[in-house]
Each structure stands twice: as structure tokens, then as C-alpha cells.
Design an enzyme around this catalytic site. Structure first.
Site, short mmCIF file in Angstrom:
data_model
loop_
_atom_site.label_atom_id
_atom_site.label_comp_id
_atom_site.label_asym_id
_atom_site.label_seq_id
_atom_site.Cartn_x
_atom_site.Cartn_y
_atom_site.Cartn_z
N TYR A 1 -6.18 10.12 11.20
CA TYR A 1 -5.03 9.53 10.51
C TYR A 1 -3.93 10.56 10.28
CZ TYR A 1 -2.58 6.89 6.81
OH TYR A 1 -1.64 6.24 6.05
N LYS B 1 -0.11 10.63 11.68
CA LYS B 1 1.06 10.60 10.78
C LYS B 1 1.92 11.86 10.93
CE LYS B 1 0.33 6.56 9.00
NZ LYS B 1 1.28 5.47 9.19
P1 NDP Z 1 -2.43 -2.55 4.86
O1 NDP Z 1 -3.80 -2.26 5.35
O2 NDP Z 1 -2.25 -3.27 3.59
O3 NDP Z 1 -1.58 -3.30 5.99
C1 NDP Z 1 -1.56 -2.79 7.29
C2 NDP Z 1 -0.71 -3.68 8.15
O4 NDP Z 1 -0.67 -3.13 9.47
C3 NDP Z 1 -1.22 -5.10 8.26
O5 NDP Z 1 -0.13 -5.96 8.19
C4 NDP Z 1 -1.86 -5.15 9.65
O6 NDP Z 1 -1.76 -6.40 10.28
C5 NDP Z 1 -1.00 -4.15 10.40
N1 NDP Z 1 -1.69 -3.57 11.55
C6 NDP Z 1 -2.70 -2.67 11.52
N2 NDP Z 1 -3.08 -2.36 12.77
C7 NDP Z 1 -2.28 -3.08 13.61
C8 NDP Z 1 -2.20 -3.19 15.01
N3 NDP Z 1 -3.00 -2.51 15.84
N4 NDP Z 1 -1.26 -4.03 15.53
C9 NDP Z 1 -0.46 -4.73 14.71
N5 NDP Z 1 -0.47 -4.66 13.36
C10 NDP Z 1 -1.40 -3.85 12.82
O7 NDP Z 1 -1.74 -1.11 4.79
P2 NDP Z 1 -0.53 -0.55 3.90
O8 NDP Z 1 0.44 -1.62 3.60
O9 NDP Z 1 -1.12 0.23 2.80
O10 NDP Z 1 0.08 0.51 4.93
C11 NDP Z 1 1.29 0.29 5.65
C12 NDP Z 1 1.69 1.61 6.27
O11 NDP Z 1 1.89 2.59 5.26
C13 NDP Z 1 0.64 2.17 7.24
O12 NDP Z 1 1.27 2.78 8.33
C14 NDP Z 1 -0.05 3.22 6.39
O13 NDP Z 1 -0.65 4.22 7.17
C15 NDP Z 1 1.11 3.73 5.56
N6 NDP Z 1 0.72 4.42 4.33
C16 NDP Z 1 0.04 3.73 3.35
C17 NDP Z 1 -0.34 4.40 2.19
C18 NDP Z 1 -1.07 3.74 1.09
O14 NDP Z 1 -1.44 4.45 0.12
N7 NDP Z 1 -1.29 2.43 1.10
C19 NDP Z 1 -0.02 5.85 2.02
C20 NDP Z 1 0.69 6.42 3.10
C21 NDP Z 1 1.05 5.73 4.22
P3 NDP Z 1 -2.91 -7.55 10.17
O15 NDP Z 1 -3.12 -7.82 8.74
O16 NDP Z 1 -2.32 -8.74 10.88
O17 NDP Z 1 -4.12 -6.99 10.84
#
Ligand code: NDP
Length: 256
Positions: free
Chosen positions: A164, A168
Site C-alpha cells: 500500500y 501511495k
Molecule cells: P473504502 O474502502 O471505503 O472505498 C474504496 C472505494 O474504492 C470503493 O468505492 C471501491 O469500490 C473502490 N475500489 C476499490 N478497488 C477498486 C477497483 N479495483 N476498481 C474500481 N473501484 C475500486 O475506502 P476509503 O474511502 O477509505 O478510501 C478512498 C481512498 O482514500 C483510497 O485510495 C485510500 O487508499 C485512500 N486513503 C484512505 C484513508 C483512510 O483512512 N480511510 C487514509 C489514506 C488514504 P466498490 O465499493 O464498488 O468495490
């Protein structure tokens, strides 16, 4: 005569945006803030039909267009299809938010090659495919905003997350290179690096893990998806037109 101006409203009026992972968590909050500020949005999702339909339904109240496309960001053809669809639906692509992301945490010695590759494919390659797909449209318009969601893990590293944090950190390098490459075409490219944000992604952590994370946050609390969405909306708005190649931490002081 007093003029009442609510700060921040309509900053994205008339803009169109593509948001990956736009129906849950941080992506959904970004979609909501964009719609609230007047943008039309194309929300990309991979699997969660219920969340997609509910989000599209909920965001209708803002009166802008909310469209959906299903696909896997790790598949290069999905980025192409999404960019084509947005250009056809809205006539232009003003903003791309590369938000979709996954974790597959394991200690380095226990991490399989597929655990590593899957995370790199979804988080890093997926963001590249979408940038490559929207760039021709933005270059033609001579304007565009690309905002890539990185992470504090890509800056500071985190035990159990070599896959990860590599993805990032890669996003940050890609942001800097793309900003240099696309700047003269009127396109800004920035990254947002959230810290610990309350979403499904972090809900899997144990109470002890959550507690120890909160202890190293200067502001003393986990962030909310809307905290990240506000930063993304700022970078997408006209007010940020001279900001490019930056990494904006949204972590409550966790990285200090
Ligand atoms: P969630 O797990 O809540 O949501 C992730 C989203 O990404 C979902 O909508 C999912 O779609 C989509 N997704 C994942 N893999 C794929 C793929 N292969 N193709 C298409 N869509 C995909 O995560 P967060 O909202 O917490 O995270 C959002 C972003 O922020 C990410 O990039 C994460 O790394 C980053 N982030 C989050 C942090 C946190 O503390 N939450 C901290 C730092 C960064 P579906 O539901 O349809 O599968």
C-alpha cells in the site's frame, strides 16, 4: 444593501468530474461536495451496486447530473470507457479524482506476490490509466484538474503496508511528473494525502489500533470523509488554479 454570500457554494458550478471509487467512503464524500458545489459527476464503482444506486439517488437533491459507470480501475479499458462516457455526457472533462483504492495488509515476509501486485494494480496503475485516458480531453480543452488520493502511508511508511505505501508513494511521484508534463497545457495535478479517516477501509482495524492511531493525531480525532472532500474540492476549484505538483496532507497533524 447587504449581500449574503455563503462561502464555498457553487465553486464548481458548470464543471464536470470523473471520480473513481465514487460511491462509498471518501469518494462518495467528494462526489457529494462536488454536487453541492454545482458540478456534474460520473461516479466509477467496481462492485457495490447498492451503494452506487443509493449514492446516485441521494445526490439528486443537488440538481446536478449524477451518472454511474461500473468497472475495475486495474483494467486499462475501464479508464478509457469512463473518459469517453464523461466526454459524451458532459461535453468536457474538467476534473479527475483518482480515489479508488484497496489495502491488503500483511507483514513483508508473509505478503504474497499477488497481495503486492493487486494493490499496486488497483491503486497505482489504476490512477495512471485514468490520467492517461482523460489527458487527451483536458489537453484539447487546455484546462483540467487532476487530484490523486495518496496517503500518509506513502510519505511516512507503515508496518504491514509495504504494498500500500509503495502504491501511495508511487502516486506522489506520478503526480509530480504529470504536473511537470501537463502544466503548460493548463492542467494542474496534485495529490491529497489523508491520515486516519473513518471509512469502511479503517473500520476493520481493532479498537486498540484505532486508539493508538488517534493518540498520534495532533487534533486528537480521526478525520471524516468530508474533511478530505473539502480539500479535494478546493484543489478542483478556480481558486487553486496556480497550485500544481503539491501533496496536501489532510491528517489532523498526524504526519508532523
Ligand atoms: P473504502 O474502502 O471505503 O472505498 C474504496 C472505494 O474504492 C470503493 O468505492 C471501491 O469500490 C473502490 N475500489 C476499490 N478497488 C477498486 C477497483 N479495483 N476498481 C474500481 N473501484 C475500486 O475506502 P476509503 O474511502 O477509505 O478510501 C478512498 C481512498 O482514500 C483510497 O485510495 C485510500 O487508499 C485512500 N486513503 C484512505 C484513508 C483512510 O483512512 N480511510 C487514509 C489514506 C488514504 P466498490 O465499493 O464498488 O468495490
Amino acid at each position: 444593501m447587504a449581500i449574503c454570500f455563503e462561502r464555498g457554494d457553487n465553486m464548481l458550478k458548470g464543471k464536470s468530474a470523473v471520480i473513481t471509487g465514487g460511491v462509498r467512503g471518501i469518494g462518495r464524500a467528494v462526489a457529494e461536495e462536488f454536487c453541492r458545489q454545482g458540478a456534474d459527476v460520473l461516479l466509477c464503482y467496481r462492485s457495490n451496486e447498492d451503494a452506487a444506486i443509493k449514492t446516485a439517488e441521494d445526490l439528486k437533491k443537488y440538481g446536478t447530473r449524477v451518472e454511474l459507470i461500473k468497472g475495475d480501475v486495474a483494467d486499462p479499458s475501464h479508464g478509457e470507457a469512463a473518459a469517453k462516457m464523461a466526454a459524451e455526457l458532459f461535453g468536457k472533462i474538467d476534473i479527475l479524482v483518482n480515489n479508488a483504492g484497496i489495502t491488503k495488509d500483511k507483514l513483508v515476509m508473509k505478503m504474497s506476490a499477488s497481495d503486492f501486485d493487486e494493490v499496486i494494480q488497483a491503486n497505482l496503475s489504476g490512477s495512471f490509466y485514468f490520467i492517461r485516458a482523460v489527458a487527451p480531453f483536458m489537453i484539447k480543452q487546455r484546462s483540467g484538474r487532476i487530484i490523486n488520493i495518496s496517503s500518509i502511508s506513502g510519505i511516512r511508511g507503515n508496518a504491514g503496508q509495504v504494498n500500500y505505501s509503495a502504491s501511495k508513494a508511487g502516486i506522489i511521484g506520478m503526480t509530480l511528473s504529470a504536473a511537470k508534463e501537463l502544466g503548460k497545457r493548463g492542467i494542474t495535478v496534485n495529490a491529497v494525502a489523508p491520515g486516519f479517516i473513518e471509512t469502511d477501509m479503517t473500520d476493520i482495524l481493532t479498537d486498540n489500533q484505532k486508539k493508538s492511531m488517534s493518540e498520534v493525531i495532533s487534533l486528537g480525532r480521526a478525520g471524516k470523509p468530508s474533511d478530505v472532500a473539502n480539500a479535494v474540492a478546493f484543489l478542483a476549484a478556480d481558486q487553486a488554479s496556480y497550485i500544481t505538483g503539491q501533496v496536501l496532507g489532510v491528517d489532523g497533524g498526524m504526519a508532523i
